[in-house]
Scaffold this active site. Sequence first.
Site, PDB file in Angstrom:
ATOM      1  N   HIS A 193     -11.348  -6.315   8.352  1.00  0.00           N
ATOM      2  CA  HIS A 193     -12.029  -6.016   7.094  1.00  0.00           C
ATOM      3  C   HIS A 193     -13.314  -5.225   7.295  1.00  0.00           C
ATOM      4  O   HIS A 193     -14.204  -5.267   6.446  1.00  0.00           O
ATOM      5  CB  HIS A 193     -12.342  -7.316   6.339  1.00  0.00           C
ATOM      6  CG  HIS A 193     -11.145  -8.075   5.891  1.00  0.00           C
ATOM      7  ND1 HIS A 193     -10.486  -8.958   6.719  1.00  0.00           N
ATOM      8  CD2 HIS A 193     -10.468  -8.066   4.720  1.00  0.00           C
ATOM      9  CE1 HIS A 193      -9.452  -9.481   6.072  1.00  0.00           C
ATOM     10  NE2 HIS A 193      -9.422  -8.956   4.854  1.00  0.00           N
ATOM     11  N   GLU A 237       0.816  -1.218   0.000  1.00  0.00           N
ATOM     12  CA  GLU A 237       0.000   0.000   0.000  1.00  0.00           C
ATOM     13  C   GLU A 237       0.848   1.266   0.000  1.00  0.00           C
ATOM     14  O   GLU A 237       0.486   2.271  -0.630  1.00  0.00           O
ATOM     15  CB  GLU A 237      -0.946  -0.014   1.200  1.00  0.00           C
ATOM     16  CG  GLU A 237      -2.112  -0.986   1.070  1.00  0.00           C
ATOM     17  CD  GLU A 237      -1.718  -2.424   1.329  1.00  0.00           C
ATOM     18  OE1 GLU A 237      -2.516  -3.331   1.011  1.00  0.00           O
ATOM     19  OE2 GLU A 237      -0.601  -2.642   1.856  1.00  0.00           O
TER      20      GLU A 237
END
Length: 359
Positions: free
Chosen positions: A164, A94
Amino acid sequence: MASALRRLGSAAARRGLSTACEDTKKSLFQLPQAGGKSSNLCSAINQALHIALESDPRSYLFGEDVSFGGVFRCTTGLADRYGKSRVFNTPLCEQGIVGFGIGLAAMGNRAIAEIQFADYIFPAFDQIVNEASKFRYRSGNQFNCGGLTIRAPYGAVGHGGHYHSQSPEAFFCHVPGIKVVIPRSPRQAKGLLLSCIRDPNPVVFFEPKWLYRQAIEEVPEEDYMLPLSEAEVIREGSDITVVGWGAQLSIMEQACAGAEKEGISCELIDLKTLIPWDKETVEASVRKTGRLLISHEAPVTGGFGAEISASIVERCFLRLEAPVARICGLDTPFPLVFEPFYMPTKNKILDAIKATVNY
């Protein structure tokens, strides 16, 4: 990576991006006409990305598994149509995804970076907070990375657990130099995403993944944009102002409908843009109703609802008839089995509405 950036940016003329939205195509800043094709939120995002890539050859879309369609299939078909030089996969990094996007945008391109889940945006935190947000400031507006948009699915999904399901918007609301935008529906998602991509500032665009398949409405097929930093009064009322964003709006609408059955008139506002947020619309509503309730999925402590509450108390102190109420997530990691207890539900909000009105 440097050589790749030079190849991608060599064909694009350097762009002078201003610090405001006035330089964007004003003719497209309008509410879409009624009608359109029935689409879910995932399809609306896909439509917006199609338009962005087709209308501007300087636009690039990249992230983990993006060329395959992504985990949620929001990028399906884009690599086939626009080529793998403009829609491509990245390593599982990321920090590298956002860093690459900053460089690409700094060379005059439109960089659309996807973080697969908002929970995994934290490895890129340094690039967003210390680089993207300060790029223009550090040079006195001589250069910028205003063409950067970072997309990330956020919030509860029903079975995601603590890695998540997080809602990290408040972290980025503390950072001058970036915008934070969250849509509530397919029509809003398409128009707001196109505005973010074309905005002359770096934007973090959080997509409520709970709604990818569940939210369905008619979405115009044409190119349109919705203005940023303008809240929308979805439901007018006189007894209490209720403010939220993203997937939480559908829950709040149910609570407002329940309150109406008990004789309570709720004014419901979708903030849409958290930074910079539309204080004037919320203030005008609270001055009318005298009460305010804020709801979001993120934990209550340090959540963006606290900033709204503090600002409205400063501006409307003498008009408030009850303390500002906040119905939010709990101050715990996002649970898996106990998600129903964690989430700010319709009944929790309805109870808070009645308690605030009867204070």
